[in-house]
Design an enzyme around this catalytic site. Structure first.
Site, mmCIF file in Angstrom:
data_model
loop_
_atom_site.group_PDB
_atom_site.id
_atom_site.type_symbol
_atom_site.label_atom_id
_atom_site.label_comp_id
_atom_site.label_asym_id
_atom_site.label_seq_id
_atom_site.Cartn_x
_atom_site.Cartn_y
_atom_site.Cartn_z
ATOM 1 C CG HIS A 136 -2.044 -1.005 1.148
ATOM 2 N ND1 HIS A 136 -2.511 -1.539 -0.027
ATOM 3 C CD2 HIS A 136 -2.787 -1.592 2.138
ATOM 4 C CE1 HIS A 136 -3.486 -2.384 0.231
ATOM 5 N NE2 HIS A 136 -3.677 -2.448 1.527
ATOM 6 C CG HIS A 210 -7.838 0.000 2.307
ATOM 7 N ND1 HIS A 210 -8.464 -0.700 3.313
ATOM 8 C CD2 HIS A 210 -6.847 -0.810 1.879
ATOM 9 C CE1 HIS A 210 -7.848 -1.860 3.496
ATOM 10 N NE2 HIS A 210 -6.871 -1.968 2.635
ATOM 11 C CD GLU A 347 -8.252 -3.133 -0.575
ATOM 12 O OE1 GLU A 347 -7.074 -2.854 -0.790
ATOM 13 O OE2 GLU A 347 -8.577 -4.060 0.199
HETATM 14 C C1 GLA Z 1 -5.397 -5.037 1.958
HETATM 15 C C2 GLA Z 1 -4.446 -6.182 1.968
HETATM 16 C C3 GLA Z 1 -4.543 -6.872 3.260
HETATM 17 C C4 GLA Z 1 -4.287 -5.920 4.401
HETATM 18 C C5 GLA Z 1 -5.260 -4.812 4.341
HETATM 19 C C6 GLA Z 1 -4.986 -3.776 5.397
HETATM 20 O O1 GLA Z 1 -6.668 -5.421 1.730
HETATM 21 O O2 GLA Z 1 -4.631 -7.070 0.905
HETATM 22 O O3 GLA Z 1 -3.647 -7.939 3.291
HETATM 23 O O4 GLA Z 1 -2.992 -5.406 4.287
HETATM 24 O O5 GLA Z 1 -5.230 -4.199 3.092
HETATM 25 O O6 GLA Z 1 -4.887 -4.297 6.652
#
Ligand code: GLA
Length: 384
Positions: A136, A210, A347
């Site tokens: 991220h 997110h 997402e």
């Molecule tokens: C995304 C990732 C997860 C986790 C979340 C945040 O969805 O794929 O593995 O990192 O974000 O906690």
């Protein structure tokens, strides 16, 4: 709280915001966009909270810290508005450690294996913030930065333009990247999110939103009974470090087949290697409709409230994350504990680790090119 004037295609800059007067505090608010203080970042930057009130009664609050959606109400089948996203009450709690609640994720949504990739014969090393991997956008991704904000109104619909320039070398990425995210709440209960970016050097870009949703409202502690549809014949399987193996697997006969509405919890604990690797659902789905236009990425129905969320996008994939890392240690808005699997994320994105996966659609933005994607979160109910 200050209210911005509305009018035909009126774009009001943040500087101008200081000149606005006529604070309005009465409830329910008149439709419009309002601003209030949300605290101060450790570097001294004052952060705001923008409230977008739609004429339909829907209300969204956004802070320019991380371009984060803090709250979002949607009507249930009786018209009762409730907050359907997880988040915190204060800026300090976001800064202290948020699992990306409501934030814009960038430069790259999801993981880049080993925190490195090659581009034009050069190896780029990125910040590693998820074991050996980059997640991220790194240690200080777009979710943790200050975005410039400009409220705007188009007739009775209101929104916010957020901009951030990520400098050359930011978290290891090449090029200076100018990113722009526009949120708009429509009179028919849609939240439109559009993303744009330009760069001065080739760089990977994969921006996403997110938000963690729970359509049953803030008192609900599970999303396992929500019925999910994802029109995807395939998904990208992962290894035990959440990194795509590079395969594109059929969902047929697996717990990843959401082509017909299925409760999130129906198969989540079945003995499946992919569910084991993801600790639940934490996978990218390959949307079957690969066209460039807006198409359905997911539909979620909460039978208890009657709320329906339909997500459309022009992205090729959607990461379905079932809130497996939420463990009850975070207390969110109004004292509600963010329990295990009490929120889900959908997402919309390009596929994780694309810079290292030659068979995945490219995420490289070139100088002179425009990154432009759109995602719409449309709310309705089973009474309509
Ligand atoms: C995304 C990732 C997860 C986790 C979340 C945040 O969805 O794929 O593995 O990192 O974000 O906690």
């Amino acid at each position: 709280m200050k209210r911005f004037q509305t009018g035909a295609i009126l774009i009001i800059s943040l500087l101008f915001a200081g000149c606005q007067s006529s604070p309005q505090t009465q409830e329910p608010m008149e439709h419009g966009i309002y601003v209030s203080d949300f605290g101060t970042m450790p570097d001294g930057k004052a952060v705001s909270l923008y409230t977008i009130q739609s004429p339909s009664g829907m209300k969204m609050t956004v802070t320019n810290y991380g371009a984060t959606i803090v709250s979002l109400t949607a009507p249930d089948r009786d018209g009762v508005q409730e907050d359907v996203v997880l988040g915190f009450d204060t800026l300090d709690e976001y800064i202290a450690g948020s699992p990306y609640f409501g934030a814009i994720v960038g430069r790259y949504g999801n993981r880049i294996a080993g925190g490195s990739f090659e581009l034009n014969g050069e190896t780029y090393s990125l910040a590693k913030n998820d074991g050996e991997n980059h997640l991220h956008g790194g240690i200080k991704g777009f979710d943790k930065v200050y975005w410039e904000a400009s409220p705007f109104s188009m007739g009775s619909e209101h929104g916010l333009i957020l901009t951030y320039t990520s400098p050359d070398g930011d978290e290891g990425y090449p090029g200076s990247l100018q990113a722009k995210v526009t949120y708009m709440v429509t009179a028919d209960n849609r939240v439109m999110v559009s993303y744009q970016a330009v760069t001065d050097k080739e760089t990977p870009v994969n921006l996403t939103q997110h938000s963690y949703f729970n359509l049953a409202g803030p008192d609900s502690d599970t999303i396992l009974d929500h019925e999910l549809t994802i029109p995807a014949d395939h998904f990208t399987p992962i290894d035990s470090g959440f990194i795509p193996t590079g395969e594109i697997l059929s969902v047929e006969g697996t717990p990843f087949d959401f082509r017909t509405p299925t409760a999130i919890g129906a198969r989540i604990d079945s003995p499946d290697e992919q569910l084991k690797n993801g600790l639940g659902y934490d996978h990218n789905f390959v949307l079957s409709d690969m066209s460039d236009g807006l198409k359905l990425a997911a539909k979620v129905y909460d039978r208890s409230s009657g709320r329906i969320l339909e997500i459309t996008t022009n992205e090729p994939g959607v990461q379905f994350y079932s809130g497996n890392f939420l463990d009850g240690t975070l207390t969110g808005k109004g004292g509600h504990v963010a329990g295990y699997r009490s929120g889900f994320c959908l997402e919309t994105q390009h596929f994780p680790d694309s810079p290292n996966q030659p068979t995945f659609p490219s995420t490289i933005l070139e100088p002179g090119g425009l990154y432009a994607t759109q995602t719409v979160f449309a709310f309705s109910t089973d009474a309509q």
